[in-house]
Motif scaffolding. Structure first.
Motif, PDB file in Angstrom:
ATOM      1  N   UNK A 169       0.813  -1.214   0.000  1.00  0.00           N
ATOM      2  CA  UNK A 169       0.000   0.000   0.000  1.00  0.00           C
ATOM      3  C   UNK A 169       0.849   1.267   0.000  1.00  0.00           C
ATOM      4  N   UNK A 170       1.971   1.248   0.724  1.00  0.00           N
ATOM      5  CA  UNK A 170       2.834   2.430   0.758  1.00  0.00           C
ATOM      6  C   UNK A 170       3.409   2.720  -0.620  1.00  0.00           C
ATOM      7  N   UNK A 171       3.786   1.667  -1.354  1.00  0.00           N
ATOM      8  CA  UNK A 171       4.323   1.853  -2.697  1.00  0.00           C
ATOM      9  C   UNK A 171       3.249   2.421  -3.624  1.00  0.00           C
ATOM     10  N   UNK A 172       2.018   1.918  -3.489  1.00  0.00           N
ATOM     11  CA  UNK A 172       0.930   2.444  -4.318  1.00  0.00           C
ATOM     12  C   UNK A 172       0.682   3.920  -4.019  1.00  0.00           C
ATOM     13  N   UNK A 173       0.813   4.297  -2.757  1.00  0.00           N
ATOM     14  CA  UNK A 173       0.637   5.708  -2.394  1.00  0.00           C
ATOM     15  C   UNK A 173       1.723   6.564  -3.040  1.00  0.00           C
ATOM     16  N   UNK A 174       2.963   6.053  -3.064  1.00  0.00           N
ATOM     17  CA  UNK A 174       4.056   6.799  -3.691  1.00  0.00           C
ATOM     18  C   UNK A 174       3.834   6.932  -5.194  1.00  0.00           C
ATOM     19  N   UNK A 175       3.361   5.861  -5.820  1.00  0.00           N
ATOM     20  CA  UNK A 175       3.076   5.915  -7.256  1.00  0.00           C
ATOM     21  C   UNK A 175       1.988   6.944  -7.536  1.00  0.00           C
ATOM     22  N   UNK A 176       0.930   6.927  -6.733  1.00  0.00           N
ATOM     23  CA  UNK A 176      -0.166   7.874  -6.939  1.00  0.00           C
ATOM     24  C   UNK A 176       0.304   9.309  -6.766  1.00  0.00           C
ATOM     25  N   UNK A 177       1.150   9.548  -5.766  1.00  0.00           N
ATOM     26  CA  UNK A 177       1.639  10.906  -5.537  1.00  0.00           C
ATOM     27  C   UNK A 177       2.557  11.348  -6.669  1.00  0.00           C
ATOM     28  N   UNK A 178       3.443  10.452  -7.127  1.00  0.00           N
ATOM     29  CA  UNK A 178       4.309  10.788  -8.263  1.00  0.00           C
ATOM     30  C   UNK A 178       3.468  11.082  -9.498  1.00  0.00           C
ATOM     31  N   UNK A 179       2.407  10.287  -9.709  1.00  0.00           N
ATOM     32  CA  UNK A 179       1.524  10.512 -10.852  1.00  0.00           C
ATOM     33  C   UNK A 179       0.876  11.887 -10.782  1.00  0.00           C
ATOM     34  N   UNK A 180       0.451  12.293  -9.577  1.00  0.00           N
ATOM     35  CA  UNK A 180      -0.151  13.613  -9.413  1.00  0.00           C
ATOM     36  C   UNK A 180       0.849  14.714  -9.746  1.00  0.00           C
ATOM     37  N   UNK A 181       2.080  14.577  -9.271  1.00  0.00           N
ATOM     38  CA  UNK A 181       3.093  15.602  -9.521  1.00  0.00           C
ATOM     39  C   UNK A 181       3.407  15.707 -11.014  1.00  0.00           C
ATOM     40  N   UNK A 182       3.528  14.560 -11.682  1.00  0.00           N
ATOM     41  CA  UNK A 182       3.809  14.569 -13.115  1.00  0.00           C
ATOM     42  C   UNK A 182       2.652  15.194 -13.881  1.00  0.00           C
ATOM     43  N   UNK A 183       1.433  14.796 -13.516  1.00  0.00           N
ATOM     44  CA  UNK A 183       0.252  15.344 -14.174  1.00  0.00           C
ATOM     45  C   UNK A 183       0.152  16.847 -13.973  1.00  0.00           C
ATOM     46  N   UNK A 184       0.433  17.302 -12.756  1.00  0.00           N
ATOM     47  CA  UNK A 184       0.383  18.740 -12.467  1.00  0.00           C
ATOM     48  C   UNK A 184       1.396  19.489 -13.334  1.00  0.00           C
ATOM     49  N   UNK A 185       2.591  18.923 -13.482  1.00  0.00           N
ATOM     50  CA  UNK A 185       3.610  19.558 -14.312  1.00  0.00           C
ATOM     51  C   UNK A 185       3.189  19.576 -15.777  1.00  0.00           C
ATOM     52  N   UNK A 186       2.578  18.483 -16.242  1.00  0.00           N
ATOM     53  CA  UNK A 186       2.101  18.423 -17.624  1.00  0.00           C
ATOM     54  C   UNK A 186       1.035  19.486 -17.872  1.00  0.00           C
ATOM     55  N   UNK A 187       0.103  19.620 -16.928  1.00  0.00           N
ATOM     56  CA  UNK A 187      -0.946  20.627 -17.075  1.00  0.00           C
ATOM     57  C   UNK A 187      -0.360  22.038 -17.056  1.00  0.00           C
ATOM     58  N   UNK A 188       0.655  22.244 -16.201  1.00  0.00           N
ATOM     59  CA  UNK A 188       1.304  23.541 -16.148  1.00  0.00           C
ATOM     60  C   UNK A 188       2.001  23.885 -17.451  1.00  0.00           C
ATOM     61  N   UNK A 189       2.684  22.900 -18.031  1.00  0.00           N
ATOM     62  CA  UNK A 189       3.359  23.109 -19.310  1.00  0.00           C
ATOM     63  C   UNK A 189       2.343  23.408 -20.407  1.00  0.00           C
ATOM     64  N   UNK A 190       1.268  22.618 -20.435  1.00  0.00           N
ATOM     65  CA  UNK A 190       0.218  22.838 -21.438  1.00  0.00           C
ATOM     66  C   UNK A 190      -0.359  24.248 -21.317  1.00  0.00           C
ATOM     67  N   UNK A 191      -0.656  24.659 -20.074  1.00  0.00           N
ATOM     68  CA  UNK A 191      -1.221  25.981 -19.848  1.00  0.00           C
ATOM     69  C   UNK A 191      -0.262  27.086 -20.292  1.00  0.00           C
ATOM     70  N   UNK A 192       1.034  26.885 -20.009  1.00  0.00           N
ATOM     71  CA  UNK A 192       2.030  27.892 -20.392  1.00  0.00           C
ATOM     72  C   UNK A 192       2.133  28.026 -21.906  1.00  0.00           C
ATOM     73  N   UNK A 193       2.148  26.901 -22.603  1.00  0.00           N
ATOM     74  CA  UNK A 193       2.275  26.932 -24.062  1.00  0.00           C
ATOM     75  C   UNK A 193       1.046  27.565 -24.719  1.00  0.00           C
ATOM     76  N   UNK A 194      -0.135  27.170 -24.246  1.00  0.00           N
ATOM     77  CA  UNK A 194      -1.357  27.738 -24.816  1.00  0.00           C
ATOM     78  C   UNK A 194      -1.461  29.223 -24.444  1.00  0.00           C
ATOM     79  N   UNK A 195      -1.101  29.551 -23.186  1.00  0.00           N
ATOM     80  CA  UNK A 195      -1.152  30.941 -22.759  1.00  0.00           C
ATOM     81  C   UNK A 195      -0.242  31.840 -23.569  1.00  0.00           C
ATOM     82  N   UNK A 196       0.940  31.328 -23.902  1.00  0.00           N
ATOM     83  CA  UNK A 196       1.875  32.119 -24.708  1.00  0.00           C
ATOM     84  C   UNK A 196       1.307  32.396 -26.098  1.00  0.00           C
ATOM     85  N   UNK A 197       0.687  31.363 -26.676  1.00  0.00           N
ATOM     86  CA  UNK A 197       0.103  31.545 -28.013  1.00  0.00           C
ATOM     87  C   UNK A 197      -1.064  32.524 -27.989  1.00  0.00           C
ATOM     88  N   UNK A 198      -1.890  32.442 -26.944  1.00  0.00           N
ATOM     89  CA  UNK A 198      -3.034  33.363 -26.838  1.00  0.00           C
ATOM     90  C   UNK A 198      -2.561  34.783 -26.602  1.00  0.00           C
TER      91      UNK A 198
END
Length: 228
Positions: free
Chosen positions: A194-223
């Motif tokens: 269970x502890x390993x699954x929690x670490x995977x879930x947290x890493x997934x959240x951090x990666x997803x947050x970074x991906x969304x931030x990058x997407x927002x930055x790229x689209x924001x720059x174009x707009x």
């Protein structure tokens, strides 16, 4: 309370929570239970409220632990941070069950009629969103918070002439992002505790947050170029 009693308090709202998950949150410095002379953890009502708050933000707002920890650290220092990402606000040092639910905006699963009424989406729009994989009912035919957010976004986009068929690139982009997350966490996911699954879930959240931030930055720059 001992950790078993804490689980009893939390599992009605968070049935997936485990002792390993709570220890993981302690390891990350989000909660610090007292210890007996023999080293056993002893939790207070305030610890349980804090855990409930953390779990609600993770589940319903998909916030990374680092963001939640930075906020709680500021509260612990006596500061009064105004909001969390997404505009969520709360009164420092008051993390009751009711407040956690209000902050998280958590909703029970919705029937199709409720989803239609709350989101403002017509039946045809919901049909199209399902057809193109934007929303999906669970095995009981009900829809969760993510479906509600998707439906609300689709209502706004449709008012600008963007129909669900135009939104298929979002589904494809989300699938590619999920592939990146799975690739990045593959090594961590080999462990099944269970502890390993929690670490995977947290890493997934951090990666997803970074991906969304990058997407927002790229689209924001174009707009922004449209204003120049």
């Amino acid at each position: 309370m001992n950790i078993g009693e804490v689980l009893g308090e939390l599992q009605q709202d968070f049935p997936q929570v485990t002792a390993s998950k709570i220890r993981f949150l302690e390891e990350k410095g989000l909660v610090t239970p007292q210890r007996t002379a023999a080293g056993y953890r002893k939790y207070t009502d305030a610890d349980v409220d804090r855990l409930r708050f953390i779990l609600a933000l993770q589940r319903d707002q998909y916030l990374p632990l680092k963001v939640i920890k930075d906020y709680l650290d500021a509260v612990d220092r006596g500061e009064h941070p105004e909001s969390l990402p997404g505009g969520l606000t709360l009164s420092p040092r008051s993390v009751s069950d009711q407040l956690a639910q209000e902050i998280a905006g958590h909703i029970r699963p919705l029937t199709r009629a409720e989803l239609q009424g709350i989101s403002g989406a017509g039946g045809d729009l919901l049909d199209s969103l399902e057809q193109f994989g934007m929303i999906q009912a669970d095995e009981d035919g009900r829809y969760g918070d993510h479906a509600l957010k998707a439906a609300r976004a689709a209502v706004v986009l449709s008012s600008h002439g963007l129909e669900p068929r135009h939104l298929r690139p979002f589904r494809a982009a989300a699938d590619r992002e999920i592939g990146l997350v799975e690739q990045a966490t593959a090594a961590m996911a080999t462990r099944r505790d269970a502890a390993a699954r929690a670490r995977v879930a947290e890493a997934a959240r951090e990666i997803s947050e970074a991906c969304l931030g990058l997407h927002s930055a790229l689209v924001g720059a174009a707009i922004a170029d449209l204003d120049t």
